[in-house]
Design a protein around this motif. Structure first.
Motif: not given
Length: 547
Positions: A236-244, A181-190
């Motif tokens: 910039i946020i990168s995630v992997v679900p723990k369940i996987i 996810f890329v999130i702007s400085d005002v919290g909008r997901i771009r």
């Protein structure tokens, strides 16, 4: 089987570590690749904004682009451009979009009510209401600053295609398990990558744009998270679900455990099958020896068809019983004729130590196999034989060498393909009389203290030579050498006039041989021990025959 299970557990631990490392590598790759692409596109957008307002003439050209219709603006651009440098804003913007994977550029001036949206399909631009201007997707907004007043007089918004970033992230390891996810400085997901994988992350990040840190803590309950603040203020946020990840761990543990169970089951079945047949043959041998110990000397041990230790053992026992039968018969006949002298001579043909050591090996073998009953039967049988056997005091060297070869052969039966031997006897010495059992204790010392059963090149060399008026008998091996201190201690005792054991099992046999040879040859006999070039030990006996 325990070893295989333990190996499976260890492999599972290493695999779990690899899975966690791969997960960390995945989310780091997602952040790094996204940060790089976003940084490059932001730099391109900044460069375009600077080019649009680089000079006062370009600023005025931009204002005319808003104020005039398409035809009048074209005329204006032609009149105010250099002969060799035609500056026409739609061309500049189209060229930028073609070269940089941009699909839309929106221009906005503060004093204008309308913004202009330029696309490759509509390079002349479309006018839209500035108040209704909404930017979506992967975009970069850059303010237009007046160099004289340092005041913003407008802005430019550049929308990029997500294909470049999507393609880059597709090359990340395990990209199918990752969301970015890329999130702007005002919290909008771009920008979102692989948003359909798990919608919990998207819902969490859209709860409150101003509480990113709190939302990241919430994400970490269900995801492995990696975040980074970019130079333009984007998060910039990168995630992997723990369940996987946990499913992968569970699958690999199950895979290793199932493999261990299958291997254990196969080994258990194989060993059970092998030892079942082994036990059957061993039981038949036990029954036969029970019958023999009860006086039925005509009974013979069943010989297994397959080659192996039991086959060799059964054959050896039967050969020994046949010889005993013959000897018993002859002894019985001599007893009937009351020829005590001939009977003793015949009894002396039986090699007592050979028979006893053979039976002792059978007893130890039975103990190792857990057959205590068989061991007791053999022990009783050996005791019966020893009580009915007497010995000669002297034999020829030929007979002594023959016995030594049989003794070594017994060890070869126990440890096939691990022991080699060589015997060399001078023809002139074959009929020489010596005390009985002067070589066997020296060979026994080697088998007790020098042999290494992890090797396959164990060897012993026995020879007797006549050199002039001297006879030299030697027993050499390639086993374990002695220290200098041990050699000195043993040789000092062998050279002394005392005939008593030296401390240590190895020396008892040496002193026994020395005592009997000294009794036979007196001061004409000498004995010593040394290390040899084969990294083993050589024992030498010298007999001076005299004139």
């Amino acid at each position: 089987m325990i070893t295989i299970t333990l190996f499976a557990v260890i492999m599972s631990i290493f695999k779990i570590r690899d899975i966690f490392q791969d997960t960390n590598q995945t989310i780091e790759s997602g952040v790094n690749r996204t940060s790089y692409i976003v940084g490059v596109e932001q730099a391109e957008a900044n460069q375009l904004a600077r080019n649009l307002i680089q000079t006062p003439s370009k600023v005025k050209n931009l204002q005319k682009f808003f104020q005039l219709d398409s035809a009048d603006y074209l005329t204006y651009s032609q009149q105010h451009s250099n002969k060799d440098d035609f500056y026409y804003l739609p061309n500049q913007l189209s060229e930028f979009m073609q070269n940089n994977d941009s699909n839309r550029i929106t221009l906005n001036l503060n004093q204008e009510n309308k913004a202009i949206e330029v696309t490759l399909r509509n390079p002349g631009g479309k006018r839209i209401d500035s108040k209704k201007l909404v930017s979506k997707g992967l975009y970069y907004g850059i303010p237009l600053i007046n160099d004289a007043t340092f005041q913003s007089f407008g802005s430019i918004i550049i929308n990029y295609s997500s294909k470049v970033l999507d393609n880059s992230l597709n090359y990340s390891p395990n990209s199918q398990d990752m969301q970015v996810f890329v999130i702007s400085d005002v919290g909008r997901i771009r920008y979102t990558y692989n948003s359909e994988l798990s919608k919990d992350a998207l819902r969490t990040l859209t709860q409150d744009p101003n509480q990113n840190n709190i939302l990241l803590n919430v994400l970490e309950k269900k995801y492995f998270v990696k975040s980074q603040k970019n130079g333009n203020g984007d998060l910039i946020i990168s995630v992997v679900p723990k369940i996987i990840v946990y499913q992968k761990i569970a699958f690999n543990i199950l895979l290793f455990l199932m493999g261990a169970i299958l291997i254990d089951a196969f080994l258990w079945w194989s060993l059970r099958y092998i030892f079942h047949n082994y036990t059957i043959h061993l039981k038949s041998m036990t029954d036969a020896l029970d019958a023999i110990s009860n006086g039925d000397l005509k009974t013979r041990v069943p010989v297994p068809e397959q080659e192996g230790e039991l086959n060799t053992l059964a054959t050896g026992i039967n050969d020994m019983l046949n010889a005993i039968d013959q000897y018993v018969l002859q002894i019985y006949q001599l007893q009937l004729e009351q020829k005590d002298a001939n009977m003793k001579a015949l009894q002396s043909q039986i090699n007592p130590h050979f028979l006893y050591n053979t039976l002792e090996y059978i007893r130890m073998y039975a103990l190792n196999e857990g057959e205590k009953e068989l061991a007791n039967v053999v022990f009783s049988f050996a005791s019966l034989l020893r009580n009915n056997i007497s010995q000669e005091s002297t034999v020829t060297l030929a007979k002594e060498f023959e016995f030594a070869e049989k003794y070594i052969y017994l060890y070869q039966m126990r440890f096939p393909d691990q022991i080699g031997y060589q015997l060399n006897l001078d023809e002139k010495l074959k009929i020489m009389k010596v005390p009985k059992f002067i070589i066997q204790p020296l060979i026994e010392n080697y088998f007790k203290h020098g042999i290494d059963l992890e090797r396959f090149d164990n060897a012993v060399h026995i020879r007797a030579d006549k050199v002039g008026e001297q006879v030299e008998i030697s027993v050499a091996d390639n086993g374990t050498p002695l220290t200098g201190e041990q050699l000195k201690s043993i040789n000092d005792k062998l050279a002394s006039q005392e005939v008593k054991p030296i401390s240590g099992d190895r020396s008892i046999g040496l002193m026994n041989v020395k005592a009997r040879m000294t009794g036979a040859f007196g001061s004409n006999f000498k004995m010593f021990i040394m290390n040899n070039q084969f990294k083993g030990v050589t024992v030498k006996m010298q007999i001076f025959l005299g004139e």
